[in-house]
Each structure stands twice: as C-alpha cells, then as structure tokens.
Design a protein around this motif. Structure first.
Motif, PDB file in Angstrom:
ATOM      1  N   MET A   1       0.835  -1.267   0.030  1.00  0.00           N
ATOM      2  CA  MET A   1       0.036   0.086   0.054  1.00  0.00           C
ATOM      3  C   MET A   1       0.775   1.369   0.118  1.00  0.00           C
ATOM      4  SD  MET A   1      -3.070  -1.085  -0.005  1.00  0.00           S
ATOM      5  CE  MET A   1      -4.198   0.225   0.389  1.00  0.00           C
ATOM      6  N   VAL A   2       1.943   1.050   0.709  1.00  0.00           N
ATOM      7  CA  VAL A   2       2.579   2.530   0.905  1.00  0.00           C
ATOM      8  C   VAL A   2       3.557   2.699  -0.151  1.00  0.00           C
ATOM      9  CG1 VAL A   2       4.681   3.512   2.144  1.00  0.00           C
ATOM     10  CG2 VAL A   2       2.803   2.323   3.446  1.00  0.00           C
ATOM     11  N   ALA A   3       4.175   1.601  -0.766  1.00  0.00           N
ATOM     12  CA  ALA A   3       4.910   1.658  -2.131  1.00  0.00           C
ATOM     13  C   ALA A   3       3.966   2.010  -3.220  1.00  0.00           C
ATOM     14  CB  ALA A   3       5.609   0.255  -2.384  1.00  0.00           C
ATOM     15  N   GLY A   4       2.737   1.527  -3.603  1.00  0.00           N
ATOM     16  CA  GLY A   4       1.908   1.749  -4.589  1.00  0.00           C
ATOM     17  C   GLY A   4       1.600   3.414  -4.470  1.00  0.00           C
ATOM     18  N   PHE A   5       1.022   3.895  -3.578  1.00  0.00           N
ATOM     19  CA  PHE A   5       0.606   5.078  -3.331  1.00  0.00           C
ATOM     20  C   PHE A   5       1.671   6.141  -3.204  1.00  0.00           C
ATOM     21  CE2 PHE A   5      -3.138   3.232  -1.977  1.00  0.00           C
ATOM     22  CZ  PHE A   5      -4.354   3.878  -2.781  1.00  0.00           C
ATOM     23  N   GLY A   6       2.744   5.637  -2.755  1.00  0.00           N
ATOM     24  CA  GLY A   6       4.009   6.555  -2.700  1.00  0.00           C
ATOM     25  C   GLY A   6       4.694   6.594  -4.023  1.00  0.00           C
ATOM     26  N   LEU A   7       4.826   5.792  -4.796  1.00  0.00           N
ATOM     27  CA  LEU A   7       5.201   5.803  -6.006  1.00  0.00           C
ATOM     28  C   LEU A   7       4.300   6.679  -7.026  1.00  0.00           C
ATOM     29  CD1 LEU A   7       7.188   4.460  -8.277  1.00  0.00           C
ATOM     30  CD2 LEU A   7       5.452   2.899  -8.798  1.00  0.00           C
ATOM     31  N   ASN A   8       3.107   6.693  -6.784  1.00  0.00           N
ATOM     32  CA  ASN A   8       2.240   7.732  -7.471  1.00  0.00           C
ATOM     33  C   ASN A   8       2.626   9.135  -7.333  1.00  0.00           C
ATOM     34  OD1 ASN A   8       0.668   5.820  -9.110  1.00  0.00           O
ATOM     35  ND2 ASN A   8      -1.148   6.921  -8.502  1.00  0.00           N
TER      36      ASN A   8
ATOM     37  N   ARG B   1      -1.472   0.429  -8.398  1.00  0.00           N
ATOM     38  CA  ARG B   1      -0.244   1.489  -8.771  1.00  0.00           C
ATOM     39  C   ARG B   1       1.185   0.933  -8.947  1.00  0.00           C
ATOM     40  NH1 ARG B   1      -4.844   3.480  -6.175  1.00  0.00           N
ATOM     41  NH2 ARG B   1      -5.253   5.664  -6.436  1.00  0.00           N
ATOM     42  N   LEU B   2       1.260  -0.481  -8.615  1.00  0.00           N
ATOM     43  CA  LEU B   2       2.439  -1.013  -8.973  1.00  0.00           C
ATOM     44  C   LEU B   2       2.764  -1.870 -10.163  1.00  0.00           C
ATOM     45  CD1 LEU B   2       3.518  -2.283  -5.228  1.00  0.00           C
ATOM     46  CD2 LEU B   2       4.395  -0.258  -6.485  1.00  0.00           C
TER      47      LEU B   2
END
Length: 256
Positions: free
Chosen positions: A29-36, A165-166
């Motif tokens: 979750m953190v990686a997906g939204f953070g990447l965006n 998002r990944l």
C-alpha cells in the motif's frame, strides 16, 4: 484485527506468518501510493473528502499491522482495546469509499484502464466484501484461528489499490481489474501454503475467506455487465458530466 474478546494465542510460527504478511500488505500500500506521488501521477490538490478517505483507509492499514504486532508480542489487552476502534472504523471506510467513487464517476474522470461502470461497481463491491469478511472475523473473535485468517482475507481485498499502482495497468487493459484481483489471491494462497508446511493441512477458514473474495469478484462482474449495472450507472450520473460518458467504454488515455 478488531478483537472484542480475549483471543487464544496461536503457535509462534503462526503469529510470525501473520505479522510478516501484515508488513508485506502495508508495504504494498505504501509503495503503491508513494510511487504515484513520486512520479507525479497523484497530488495533494484534492477535495477534502478524498483526503478524509485516504486518512481513514491508511489508518486501517496501520491498525491492522499494529494489531498483528500486538498479538505477536503478546500485548493482548492493547489488541482488545484497539479492536473496538476497528469494529466501528469499517463504517466510515464504506461511506467515504463510496462517496469518492461516486464523485469520480459523476465527474467523468474514471482512470482510463477501467470502464466507468466497472469502476462504479467494483469499488463499493470490494468494500462490501471487505466489510463482510471483517465482521465475520469479529463474530468468530473467540476462535483466533478463524479470526486472524478471515481478517487476513478481508485485508487482501483492500490491497488492490496499492497493487494497481505497482502493476503495469495500462498494459493489462482491458483486463486490468481482473488481473489485479488474481494477483491479490496470492496472499491467501501463501497462507494456505504456510499452513500446509506448518501443520500438514489447510485451515478451512482459508477456503471460506478465499471463496468470499472470489464471490465478490463474480458478483462485481455480473452486475457490471447487466441491465442492473446500466440502470445503476444512469441513476448515479443523472444530471452530471458522467452521464455523457459511455459506461462500458474505456476512457482515452491522458496526453503525454
């Protein structure tokens, strides 16, 4: 997660697996939204309801992680106390999730690798599946083996936005939604494998939880491609810009 009575403690290996899985889900979750955000695909310039939605959902993600940590570290009293919060937290999650979904569909701004009707159905549908599994876990709170596995499956339904998002979603069109759901199933499958290695068998809660996830998917697909789905779309978008957007056509990709 939301525990309203003292749970029976599980085997150390069992608790380690659920804690490691909670960490993995939180990381997705953190990686997906953070990447965006890093790539400029998301900004903080959003309406207040979107910020409230983000806060409520990420609070749940970290509450789930914390609850697994408290059980693994034998802090049962704290786990039980926070469980009351979790039991009621589901309600604003449902409300805000539906409000944000409806707002995007009405504005005609659904992301291009989902059809507007598909987005309108699968977001609330996934939340209802999550809520059903969560409250089933709460109902079985005195059977910690069922309780933690059903909560795990409920959380599995929530990792979709992070995974989406990944994953290379534009390349998965027109099956981006279906592929994301399939990838999500890797989490409970990992739970089954862990059970098999640890005990030589698979706990029946995995079958019920995975069955609920699959049933949610089937219900979403049936409604999306039915007259009921079309009627729902017409009712939601009436008088809004979204009414001019074809419900089952993919929007055009954004300009480079």
């Amino acid at each position: 997660m939301a525990t309203l009575a003292k749970p029976r403690t599980g085997a150390p290996d069992d608790m380690r697996f659920f804690l490691a899985s909670a960490l993995a889900m939180t990381a997705v979750m953190v990686a997906g939204f953070g990447l965006n955000i890093v790539m400029g695909r998301s900004t903080f310039d959003r309406p207040p309801v979107v910020h409230a939605h983000a806060f409520v959902f990420f609070a749940w993600v970290f509450l789930y992680l914390g609850q697994n940590f408290f059980i693994a570290s034998h802090r049962v009293a704290l786990h039980r106390a926070l469980g009351w919060i979790g039991a009621f937290w589901v309600v604003p999650m449902l409300i805000l999730g539906c409000l944000v979904t409806i707002a995007r569909v009405q504005a005609g701004t659904v992301i291009f690798f989902f059809t507007p009707l598909q987005f309108l159905v699968f977001d609330p549908g996934t939340l209802l599946g999550f809520a059903g599994l969560t409250y089933a876990a709460i109902a079985l709170r005195r059977q910690s083996d069922w309780h933690r596995r059903l909560h795990f499956c409920a959380m599995t339904l929530l990792v979709g936005p992070g995974l989406g998002r990944l994953l290379p979603m534009p390349l998965l069109q027109p099956y981006a939604f279906e592929v994301t759901y399939a990838v999500q199933l890797l989490f409970p499958i990992a739970g089954m494998i862990a059970d098999g290695r640890r005990t030589g068998g698979i706990h029946p809660a995995w079958y019920w939880g995975t069955g609920a996830i699959a049933s949610t998917f089937v219900a979403i697909e049936l409604i999306t491609f039915s007259s009921l789905g079309l009627a729902l779309y017409g009712w939601v978008t009436a008088g809004h810009l979204g009414a001019s957007v074809p419900p089952l056509a993919f929007p055009s990709p954004p300009a480079p």
